[in-house]
Structures are given as structure tokens and as C-alpha cells.
Design a protein around this motif. Structure first.
Motif, PDB file in Angstrom:
ATOM      1  N   ASN A   1      42.274  10.755  16.970  1.00 36.38           N
ATOM      2  CA  ASN A   1      41.968   9.328  17.057  1.00 36.38           C
ATOM      3  C   ASN A   1      43.198   8.517  17.442  1.00 36.38           C
ATOM      4  OD1 ASN A   1      39.201   9.124  16.410  1.00 36.38           O
ATOM      5  ND2 ASN A   1      39.636   9.445  14.249  1.00 36.38           N
ATOM      6  N   SER A   2      44.370   9.062  17.147  1.00 35.18           N
ATOM      7  CA  SER A   2      45.612   8.324  17.366  1.00 35.18           C
ATOM      8  C   SER A   2      46.172   8.478  18.774  1.00 35.18           C
ATOM      9  CB  SER A   2      46.678   8.786  16.352  1.00 35.18           C
ATOM     10  OG  SER A   2      46.260   8.505  15.039  1.00 35.18           O
ATOM     11  N   ILE A   3      45.515   9.299  19.609  1.00 32.46           N
ATOM     12  CA  ILE A   3      46.069   9.501  20.951  1.00 32.46           C
ATOM     13  C   ILE A   3      45.012   9.596  22.041  1.00 32.46           C
ATOM     14  CG2 ILE A   3      46.133  12.036  20.951  1.00 32.46           C
ATOM     15  CD1 ILE A   3      49.061  11.714  22.108  1.00 32.46           C
ATOM     16  N   PHE A   4      43.788  10.022  21.715  1.00 36.49           N
ATOM     17  CA  PHE A   4      42.754  10.136  22.745  1.00 36.49           C
ATOM     18  C   PHE A   4      42.340   8.750  23.242  1.00 36.49           C
ATOM     19  CE2 PHE A   4      40.706  14.516  21.657  1.00 36.49           C
ATOM     20  CZ  PHE A   4      41.804  15.152  22.227  1.00 36.49           C
ATOM     21  N   PRO A   5      42.316   8.531  24.556  1.00 35.71           N
ATOM     22  CA  PRO A   5      41.920   7.219  25.077  1.00 35.71           C
ATOM     23  C   PRO A   5      40.443   6.903  24.872  1.00 35.71           C
ATOM     24  CG  PRO A   5      42.252   8.771  26.877  1.00 35.71           C
ATOM     25  CD  PRO A   5      42.727   9.460  25.628  1.00 35.71           C
ATOM     26  N   THR A   6      39.660   7.881  24.410  1.00 34.69           N
ATOM     27  CA  THR A   6      38.253   7.609  24.095  1.00 34.69           C
ATOM     28  C   THR A   6      38.091   6.946  22.732  1.00 34.69           C
ATOM     29  OG1 THR A   6      38.082   9.900  23.301  1.00 34.69           O
ATOM     30  CG2 THR A   6      37.298   9.449  25.523  1.00 34.69           C
ATOM     31  N   SER A   7      39.186   6.817  21.986  1.00 32.37           N
ATOM     32  CA  SER A   7      39.136   6.158  20.679  1.00 32.37           C
ATOM     33  C   SER A   7      39.126   4.652  20.866  1.00 32.37           C
ATOM     34  CB  SER A   7      40.348   6.579  19.828  1.00 32.37           C
ATOM     35  OG  SER A   7      40.443   5.783  18.660  1.00 32.37           O
ATOM     36  N   GLY A   8      37.994   4.024  20.554  1.00 30.29           N
ATOM     37  CA  GLY A   8      37.868   2.581  20.700  1.00 30.29           C
ATOM     38  C   GLY A   8      38.887   1.795  19.894  1.00 30.29           C
ATOM     39  N   PRO A   9      39.058   2.106  18.588  1.00 31.05           N
ATOM     40  CA  PRO A   9      40.055   1.372  17.791  1.00 31.05           C
ATOM     41  C   PRO A   9      41.470   1.485  18.345  1.00 31.05           C
ATOM     42  CG  PRO A   9      38.549   2.566  16.356  1.00 31.05           C
ATOM     43  CD  PRO A   9      38.251   3.013  17.751  1.00 31.05           C
ATOM     44  N   LEU A  10      41.826   2.663  18.877  1.00 33.10           N
ATOM     45  CA  LEU A  10      43.164   2.828  19.449  1.00 33.10           C
ATOM     46  C   LEU A  10      43.350   1.916  20.651  1.00 33.10           C
ATOM     47  CD1 LEU A  10      45.901   4.169  20.011  1.00 33.10           C
ATOM     48  CD2 LEU A  10      44.679   5.985  21.230  1.00 33.10           C
ATOM     49  N   MET A  11      42.412   1.970  21.592  1.00 33.93           N
ATOM     50  CA  MET A  11      42.574   1.190  22.814  1.00 33.93           C
ATOM     51  C   MET A  11      42.533  -0.306  22.527  1.00 33.93           C
ATOM     52  SD  MET A  11      43.115   3.691  24.718  1.00 33.93           S
ATOM     53  CE  MET A  11      43.296   2.885  26.299  1.00 33.93           C
ATOM     54  N   ALA A  12      41.694  -0.711  21.566  1.00 39.23           N
ATOM     55  CA  ALA A  12      41.640  -2.132  21.196  1.00 39.23           C
ATOM     56  C   ALA A  12      42.944  -2.567  20.530  1.00 39.23           C
ATOM     57  CB  ALA A  12      40.455  -2.382  20.278  1.00 39.23           C
ATOM     58  N   SER A  13      43.489  -1.715  19.669  1.00 45.87           N
ATOM     59  CA  SER A  13      44.752  -2.041  18.987  1.00 45.87           C
ATOM     60  C   SER A  13      45.901  -2.162  19.981  1.00 45.87           C
ATOM     61  CB  SER A  13      45.070  -0.970  17.933  1.00 45.87           C
ATOM     62  OG  SER A  13      44.095  -0.934  16.920  1.00 45.87           O
ATOM     63  N   LEU A  14      45.936  -1.250  20.953  1.00 49.16           N
ATOM     64  CA  LEU A  14      46.976  -1.313  21.975  1.00 49.16           C
ATOM     65  C   LEU A  14      46.831  -2.585  22.815  1.00 49.16           C
ATOM     66  CD1 LEU A  14      47.111   2.397  23.232  1.00 49.16           C
ATOM     67  CD2 LEU A  14      48.622   1.270  21.592  1.00 49.16           C
ATOM     68  N   ALA A  15      45.578  -2.984  23.065  1.00 47.07           N
ATOM     69  CA  ALA A  15      45.344  -4.203  23.840  1.00 47.07           C
ATOM     70  C   ALA A  15      45.838  -5.430  23.085  1.00 47.07           C
ATOM     71  CB  ALA A  15      43.855  -4.337  24.157  1.00 47.07           C
TER      72      ALA A  15
ATOM     73  N   TRP B   1      48.803   2.453  27.233  1.00 47.18           N
ATOM     74  CA  TRP B   1      48.458   3.715  26.578  1.00 47.18           C
ATOM     75  C   TRP B   1      49.496   4.800  26.876  1.00 47.18           C
ATOM     76  CZ3 TRP B   1      47.329   8.626  28.492  1.00 47.18           C
ATOM     77  CH2 TRP B   1      46.894   9.541  27.535  1.00 47.18           C
ATOM     78  N   ILE B   2      50.000   4.840  28.100  1.00 49.41           N
ATOM     79  CA  ILE B   2      50.983   5.863  28.482  1.00 49.41           C
ATOM     80  C   ILE B   2      52.229   5.760  27.606  1.00 49.41           C
ATOM     81  CG2 ILE B   2      52.554   6.636  30.292  1.00 49.41           C
ATOM     82  CD1 ILE B   2      49.725   7.512  30.784  1.00 49.41           C
ATOM     83  N   LYS B   3      52.695   4.534  27.362  1.00 49.30           N
ATOM     84  CA  LYS B   3      53.888   4.330  26.523  1.00 49.30           C
ATOM     85  C   LYS B   3      53.602   4.763  25.082  1.00 49.30           C
ATOM     86  CE  LYS B   3      56.565   2.289  29.616  1.00 49.30           C
ATOM     87  NZ  LYS B   3      57.867   2.868  30.055  1.00 49.30           N
ATOM     88  N   TRP B   4      52.397   4.420  24.591  1.00 44.31           N
ATOM     89  CA  TRP B   4      52.033   4.815  23.232  1.00 44.31           C
ATOM     90  C   TRP B   4      51.941   6.327  23.118  1.00 44.31           C
ATOM     91  CZ3 TRP B   4      51.765   3.403  18.344  1.00 44.31           C
ATOM     92  CH2 TRP B   4      50.991   4.142  17.459  1.00 44.31           C
ATOM     93  N   ALA B   5      51.333   6.981  24.114  1.00 45.33           N
ATOM     94  CA  ALA B   5      51.187   8.438  24.084  1.00 45.33           C
ATOM     95  C   ALA B   5      52.559   9.122  24.076  1.00 45.33           C
ATOM     96  CB  ALA B   5      50.364   8.906  25.283  1.00 45.33           C
ATOM     97  N   LYS B   6      53.499   8.569  24.830  1.00 49.18           N
ATOM     98  CA  LYS B   6      54.852   9.128  24.849  1.00 49.18           C
ATOM     99  C   LYS B   6      55.496   9.030  23.473  1.00 49.18           C
ATOM    100  CE  LYS B   6      59.331   8.633  27.180  1.00 49.18           C
ATOM    101  NZ  LYS B   6      60.109   7.893  28.217  1.00 49.18           N
TER     102      LYS B   6
END
Length: 473
Positions: free
Chosen positions: A420-434, A440-445
Motif C-alpha cells: 500500500n505504501s508504494i504501489f501506484p494503485t493505492s488510492g490513499p497513497l496517490m491522494a496523500s502524495l497529491a 510518485w517517482i520521488k516517493w518510490a525512490k
């Protein structure tokens, strides 16, 4: 003269639809259709089962072919309806928990508590990061904060700006810490609670080992975040996304009341959850009891917060409404299993999965379950939905390969939680990054090394679980 062709080209380009990641419901319905097709192709079969200590278990080596019914057109939609009916207890647990936590959040107790911790640790960067991270990790572990962490990321940005840090730290101490706690979820009704009810083991059993894992994972997460934060404090150029501009901070951003009433609410909720743990052990409370208990928590919290009866009702229902999306996923996931059960191909799938695992030691079989659930989470990024799909398969599989159902539950939990903390299919992750403005690339790194550390911890814990024959207690 050339403007018309250009406009035509622009119109054509606008008509071209960009590819979008299918919604979780679309993915699950696609899986349902695949299950329907499988009922015409996969041979039906069944294992013999026996009752052991009041729990029905699969007898290894007893798989045999039986007659099954292929799924008709109307059966597809009947399965969806039946899935909702059969999952009603779990669905209402999710909805009522959402209602209760919404009342607590609207009271201002959560935000007030976080910002009070901020003010108490001002000038002590490590303790501030640690305190906020622990608060969010506990929220994730008990299910109080998961998808609802998204608006709190804005508070993380305020804190990071005040500390002259960057947006990655803001996401790390809010979203990252929440899912560090969610990874184990020792008192999370949406994941461990549902998985254990399907595995037919006592609700929230095995908590001691999970609490130990929680402490280790959260401690490592805090340390990893602090090492990065300290590097940025020493040299802002080391930031992956650039340090936040402190001049944009408002003096009001870090001010929120934290009254005696707020303390009372948080104390009541904490004691209530502790009482529920006691009740599950002493009185054998179930998922249904927990759903009912969340109504009590919501009502009493509303009264303490000073809400009138209309405000309590409306707020509770708004909290339920926020989780309708996640709650109904449980029923859709259940429909897939209903199709497989009616056609008697679920045991065939279990038997097929058991073949490659039979030659493995129980430890490697448990690790195989962990990896499989992690991959499944790319398609089904819903913890409760994944539990509904995975646990009916993992439960008999665990019986067959010689590992306990408690280990199977944790293998599912780690597989779901980590990715959940790295897959871009995780809605909460992508919303939090937004919210934080982090690519996302910077977060994944930033996240990948921490994820690998989590995996090592999971491997050690699952290995210990197998070796000690981790049971329901």
C-alpha cells in the motif's frame, strides 16, 4: 487558412481517451467474470473436512472430483447480491467504525492531540517526528486512521514546513507512519478482524507477537525518516523534492484547542478498545459485537463532544458514507467466492496452489503466501476486499502445508499492508502524495529501501511464527 486543420487535429486529440487505471470495482468485476468462465473450464472437486477443536479443517490428500454447476448469466448478478447478504456483518462493521471515528475526528480531539504534541516538542525535531509518527501509527494499527489519513497530510506539510524540512517528511510522518502501523494492525477491524473471522480463529488473537512486530516496524520507520530529515536539516540540497518555504506558513496553522473534553474523548475511545480486547477473550465477542460496540463508541463520543442528537446522527452517517466504497468491496469480493463455491472449483484452486507448496518447508510456504498477497494487492488495493478473496484460499492451504492459520492471517496482512505504501494503485497513497505535492517517482525512490527493511522484518516474524507454531492465543 491553416487554422481549420489545426483545430480538427486538436479536436481529434481531445477525443482520444487517455488510459486510466481501472477502478477497484472494475477489477473485481473482471475477476468475477474470469471466475464465471472458469466454472466452464476448471474441473469441480472437493476436500474432505473434519472438526478439530470446534474448527472445520481440510484433510490433506483427500481431494477428489465432484459434480459442479456452471454459472449462468443471471447467477452472476445473484452472486453479487448474495455476496452483500453474506458479508453483511463485515460490511456494517466497516460502516459503523467509519461513523464512530468520524464523530471522534469532528470533535477536534485527534487534530488537537496531534498539534499539542507538536507544541510540546517544538525545537526537538527528532521527538516531534517520533511523536507524530507514533500517533499516526497507532491510528493505523487500530483502524482509526487509514484512508482518512489523506486530510491529515496537510498537517504533516505544516509541521515539515515549520521544521524547515520537505514534503516527503510530511508524507512520511502521516501517511507513512499510518501504514507502518496498518502493516500489523493488531486491533484493526478492517483487516486482521475480517481475516481472523474468515479463518475461524478468535478475534484479535495472537496480539502479543503483532504488538512486538508493530514496535519494531514503527521504530525502524521513525529512525529511517529521521536519518533522511537530519540529512536535509544539515544540507537542504539533499532533499529529493526541495525544502518547504517557511514564509508560507500561517501562525494559525499550528494552533488548535486541546481541551479537557478532547482528552476525555480520546481516553474513552482508548479504554473502549482495550475493553473490547478483554471482551473478545473473556466473553468471546465476535465481529457483530464489535460493529455494535462502535455504535456505542460513536454515540458516547458525540455526547462527550457536546453534539446534539441531530449532529451525532448526521456525523455518524457521514462517516458511514465515506466508507461505503470500501465496505461494498467486501460484498463484491465475496461474490467471486460464491461463484467458485457454487461451481465447486474453490477447492480445485486450493489443491492447485498446494502442489508447488507441498515440496517447500512450512517457513517457505508462509513466505510464498506473503509474496502472493503482495502481488495480489496491486490488483485489489483494498485490505478488506483482499481479505475476502485471499483468506478463504489461504485458510485451507495453511492446513494442508502445515502452518497455523494465525501465520496465514499475518502473511496476508503483510502482503496487503507493505505494498500500500508504494504501489501506484493505492488510492490513499496517490491522494496523500497529491496533497503534499510529491511526485510518485520521488516517493518510490525514498520508500523502496524502507520497504525492503519491512520485508526483512516480515520474513523474520513469519519464520518465528512458523517455528513456534503460532496459534490463536
Amino acid at each position: 487558412m491553416s487554422s481549420q486543420p489545426e483545430q480538427t487535429m486538436e479536436t481529434q486529440q481531445q477525443k482520444k481517451k487517455k488510459w486510466e487505471m481501472p477502478d477497484t470495482y472494475v477489477i473485481l468485476f473482471s475477476v468475477l467474470l474470469l471466475a464465471v468462465i472458469a466454472t466452464y473450464i476448471v474441473p469441480s472437486g472437493s476436500f474432505d473436512r473434519e472438526m478439530m477443536d470446534g474448527v472445520e479443517r481440510v484433510i490433506p490428500g483427500t481431494y477428489s472430483g465432484v459434480e459442479g454447476n456452471a454459472t449462468g448469466f443471471m447467477d452472476i448478478f445473484l452472486a453479487l447480491q448474495e455476496g452483500m447478504v453474506q458479508s453483511a456483518g463485515l460490511i456494517f462493521l466497516v460502516l459503523f467504525a467509519g461513523g464512530a471515528f468520524e464523530i471522534v475526528e469532528r470533535s477536534g480531539a485527534i487534530k488537537g492531540g496531534i498539534l499539542r504534541a507538536v507544541s510540546k516538542t517544538r525545537g526537538k525535531e527528532f521527538w516531534l517526528i517520533a511523536t507524530v509518527s507514533v500517533l499516526f501509527a497507532l491510528g493505523g494499527a487500530v483502524g482509526a486512521v487509514a484512508n482518512s489519513v489523506i486530510p491529515f497530510v496537510a498537517i504533516g506539510v505544516i509541521i515539515a514546513r515549520a521544521l524547515k524540512l520537505d514534503a516527503i517528511v510530511a508524507v512520511a510522518i502521516t501517511f507513512g507512519a499510518t501504514f507502518a502501523g496498518f502493516n500489523v494492525g493488531f486491533l484493526n477491524p478492517y483487516t486482521v478482524g475480517i481475516a481472523q473471522s474468515i479463518a475461524d480463529i478468535p478475534l484479535f488473537s495472537g496480539m502479543l507477537l503483532r504488538v512486538i512486530a508493530f514496535v519494531v516496524i514503527v521504530s525502524v520507520t521513525i529512525l529511517y525518516t529521521w536519518i533522511y530529515a537530519k540529512r536535509v536539516l544539515r544540507d537542504p540540497s539533499k532533499s529529493l523534492v526541495g525544502v518547504l518555504d517557511e514564509s508560507q506558513a500561517s501562525k494559525e496553522d499550528l494552533r488548535a484547542p486541546f481541551t479537557a473534553r478532547h482528552k476525555f474523548i480520546l481516553s474513552f475511545v482508548g479504554l473502549s478498545l482495550l475493553f473490547f480486547i478483554f471482551a473478545t477473550i473473556q466473553f468471546k465477542w465476535t465481529i457483530n459485537h464489535m460493529a455494535a460496540f462502535f455504535i456505542i463508541i460513536g454515540l458516547v463520543s458525540g455526547v462527550i463532544a457536546g453534539m446534539n442528537y441531530n449532529k451525532v446522527a448526521i456525523t455518524f452517517l457521514e462517516g458511514c458514507q465515506k466508507l461505503v466504497y470500501g465496505a461494498l468491496i467486501i460484498g463484491v469480493a465475496r461474490a467471486i467466492l460464491i461463484v467458485m463455491e457454487n461451481a465447486k472449483i474453490l477447492d480445485t484452486a486450493v489443491n492447485a496452489l498446494s502442489v508447488p507448496l507441498e515440496g517447500l518447508s512450512p517457513v517457505f510456504a508462509a513466505l510464498g503466501m506473503f509474496v502472493a498477497n503482495g502481488l495480489l494487492n496491486f490488483l485489489v488495493p483494498s485490505g478488506s476486499g483482499q481479505a475476502m478473496i485471499a483468506m478463504p484460499i489461504l485458510t485451507p492451504l495453511a492446513d494442508m502445508v502445515g502452518i497455523t492459520r494465525q501465520v496465514a492471517v499475518q502473511a496476508y496482512q503483510f502482503g496487503d499492508g507493505f505494498t500500500n505504501s508504494i504501489f501506484p494503485t493505492s488510492g490513499p497513497l496517490m491522494a496523500s502524495l497529491a496533497v503534499a505535492g510529491v511526485p510518485w517517482i520521488k516517493w518510490a525512490k525514498w520508500m523502496l529501501p524502507l520497504l525492503l527493511i519491512w520485508v526483512v522484518i516480515a520474513v523474520i516474524m513469519l519464520t518465528i511464527g512458523v517455528l513456534i507454531n503460532w496459534g490463536p492465543v
